[in-house]
Design a protein around this motif. Structure first.
Motif, PDB file in Angstrom:
ATOM      1  N   LEU A 179      -0.615  13.423   1.037  1.00  0.00           N
ATOM      2  CA  LEU A 179       0.225  12.970   2.153  1.00  0.00           C
ATOM      3  C   LEU A 179      -0.368  11.691   2.742  1.00  0.00           C
ATOM      4  N   CYS A 180       0.508  10.698   2.943  1.00  0.00           N
ATOM      5  CA  CYS A 180       0.064   9.395   3.475  1.00  0.00           C
ATOM      6  C   CYS A 180       0.384   9.312   4.965  1.00  0.00           C
ATOM      7  N   GLU A 181      -0.302   8.424   5.672  1.00  0.00           N
ATOM      8  CA  GLU A 181      -0.038   8.184   7.099  1.00  0.00           C
ATOM      9  C   GLU A 181       1.421   7.840   7.377  1.00  0.00           C
ATOM     10  N   CYS A 182       2.088   7.210   6.374  1.00  0.00           N
ATOM     11  CA  CYS A 182       3.466   6.753   6.592  1.00  0.00           C
ATOM     12  C   CYS A 182       4.460   7.915   6.510  1.00  0.00           C
ATOM     13  N   GLY A 183       3.997   9.087   6.045  1.00  0.00           N
ATOM     14  CA  GLY A 183       4.887  10.249   5.957  1.00  0.00           C
ATOM     15  C   GLY A 183       5.299  10.573   4.529  1.00  0.00           C
TER      16      GLY A 183
ATOM     17  N   GLY B  23       1.610  10.350  -1.979  1.00  0.00           N
ATOM     18  CA  GLY B  23       1.183   9.644  -3.194  1.00  0.00           C
ATOM     19  C   GLY B  23       1.284   8.133  -3.139  1.00  0.00           C
ATOM     20  N   CYS B  24       1.213   7.552  -1.913  1.00  0.00           N
ATOM     21  CA  CYS B  24       1.217   6.085  -1.811  1.00  0.00           C
ATOM     22  C   CYS B  24      -0.060   5.518  -2.454  1.00  0.00           C
ATOM     23  N   TRP B  25       0.017   4.251  -2.909  1.00  0.00           N
ATOM     24  CA  TRP B  25      -1.141   3.579  -3.522  1.00  0.00           C
ATOM     25  C   TRP B  25      -2.357   3.665  -2.595  1.00  0.00           C
TER      26      TRP B  25
ATOM     27  N   GLY C 219       0.810  -1.219   0.000  1.00  0.00           N
ATOM     28  CA  GLY C 219       0.000   0.000   0.000  1.00  0.00           C
ATOM     29  C   GLY C 219       0.843   1.268   0.000  1.00  0.00           C
ATOM     30  N   HIS C 220       2.141   1.128   0.334  1.00  0.00           N
ATOM     31  CA  HIS C 220       2.993   2.317   0.398  1.00  0.00           C
ATOM     32  C   HIS C 220       3.950   2.415  -0.781  1.00  0.00           C
ATOM     33  N   ILE C 221       3.621   1.719  -1.864  1.00  0.00           N
ATOM     34  CA  ILE C 221       4.350   1.939  -3.119  1.00  0.00           C
ATOM     35  C   ILE C 221       3.869   3.294  -3.655  1.00  0.00           C
TER      36      ILE C 221
END
Ligand SMILES: [Zn+2]
Length: 404
Positions: free
Chosen positions: A254-258, A261-263, A244-246
């Motif tokens: 912005l994604c939760e992982c920091g 544009g993550c999937w 999911g973080h590709i």
């Protein structure tokens, strides 16, 4: 335990594991075949299988060979005697299942959860549900091989503690395994929901025939479990297979992982709803609303679905190129809505990989539907039975002792 008895125990553990795995893989097998497949002596096979029949793990099945006076006895896993517990705690609901040794769900119960529920309340409710089910089914502790827990990651598996799971704030750094063990009075095996979902396939689904596969789960987030030669891989930081973080849109949201544009920011349920509504009012819409709009031909919904599928197809192509699996399996709460597009997804992925392996591109739907990660939690118990059968059986015997 002295060195010699320690060594003998290790040998027995490994022999039992070989026998059980052989029976699991072949579904039914004669003692003679077991001797051939494992290389153990017929005396050892006779003793080990006798023990396994006695504890209720195996059963014998007599088959007529058609010759007068000839009979053939096959051994199979016994689905009648011992049961496993699977507990799946998610962001919006929890599910408790009781399965047999072949992964069939015998009983299940599901309850909704809200973000306001505290971990203690959730675990109390889970434990009450489990007590109700086992009482209904008339199960004693000695009927239960063990319990597994599936919960959103990332987590510290050694400590049994959650780290900082996205959208799961009250669970941050919570010692979930210890707390659940205290309530249930038994050891708990745990892993994150994407990996347990992959393990459900590994032990009870496609993995019996295909030991290399990628499992992708799409729902509130997007996760993955990579199974290589039958092992679900963890990585140095427990991040292996976090598909999911590709990055699919370098300048994206912005994604939760920091990262941006993550999937997951594009293709999860919240991602789709945000893009469809352009942020405005997205929180009031549901994924049912979105697919109803697609069905009615609303242009913005159609464009949003098209870009969701395109991003998905290109990411799945990446997964085939990076992991080179026998097959890729799709599941999660979003997947039922996408299932009718599977032929198109397959065709697009096939057209995008190296021509020499196009004909081997295989994408399948998950085997256990909405209960995938609960069945996967139970499969943690099954996996430990296959790898460390003596430990599991000794724990069972000590329960019998307590019950007597
Ligand atoms: Zn991310």
């Amino acid at each position: 335990m002295n060195a010699k008895s320690g060594y003998l125990r290790q040998v027995k553990q490994s022999n039992l594991s070989q026998v059980l795995k052989c029976i699991w893989r072949m579904e039914q097998v004669s003692r003679i075949e077991l001797v051939e497949k494992t290389g153990l002596t017929s005396g050892t096979i006779t003793n080990l299988t006798q023990d396994l029949i006695k504890v209720g793990l195996l059963r014998e099945e007599e088959l007529s060979t058609g010759h007068v006076g000839r009979r053939r006895v096959n051994l199979r896993l016994n689905p009648k005697r011992l049961k496993m517990i699977g507990i799946d705690i998610g962001r919006t609901s929890y599910e408790v299942v009781i399965t047999d040794l072949v992964g069939q769900t015998l009983r299940s119960t599901e309850r909704p959860l809200s973000a306001a529920d505290k971990p203690e309340q959730v675990l109390d409710a889970v434990s009450a549900s489990l007590k109700r089910i086992t009482a209904d089914m008339g199960l004693q502790p000695s009927d239960l091989l063990g319990a597994g827990l599936s919960i959103p990651g990332p987590m510290n598996l050694q400590e049994g503690t959650l780290l900082v799971p996205p959208n799961f704030a009250s669970w941050e750094y919570y010692p979930v395994r210890r707390e659940l063990e205290a309530r249930l009075g038994m050891d708990i095996l745990m892993n994150d929901d994407a990996r347990t979902s992959a393990l459900a396939e590994r032990w009870f689904g496609y993995g019996r025939k295909d030991p290399n596969f990628v499992y992708v789960t799409m729902g509130q987030g997007i996760g993955g479990g990579i199974v290589s030669d039958g092992e679900v891989l963890q990585g140095s930081n427990g991040l292996y297979g976090q598909v999911g973080h590709i990055t699919v849109m370098p300048d994206g949201e912005l994604c939760e992982c920091g990262n941006t544009g993550c999937w997951e920011t594009v293709g999860s349920i919240p991602g789709i709803l945000r893009r469809w509504a352009h942020g405005a009012g997205a929180e009031r819409k549901t994924i049912d609303d979105f697919f109803a709009a697609v069905k009615e031909g609303e242009p913005r919904a159609e464009r949003c679905l098209e870009s969701t599928l395109k991003v998905m197809e290109s990411t799945l192509t990446t997964l085939f190129n990076v992991y080179d699996p026998d097959l890729l399996i799709l599941g999660g709460k979003l997947y039922p809505y996408l299932q009718s597009y599977l032929p198109r997804i397959q065709n697009h992925v096939k057209a995008s990989v190296y021509p020499f392996f196009q004909h081997r591109v295989r994408i399948e739907s998950a085997s256990f539907g909405a209960s995938q990660s609960a069945v996967g939690a139970a499969s943690l118990v099954f996996g430990s039975l296959m790898e460390r059968p003596l430990d599991v059986l000794e724990a069972l015997r000590s329960d019998e002792g307590e019950g007597a």
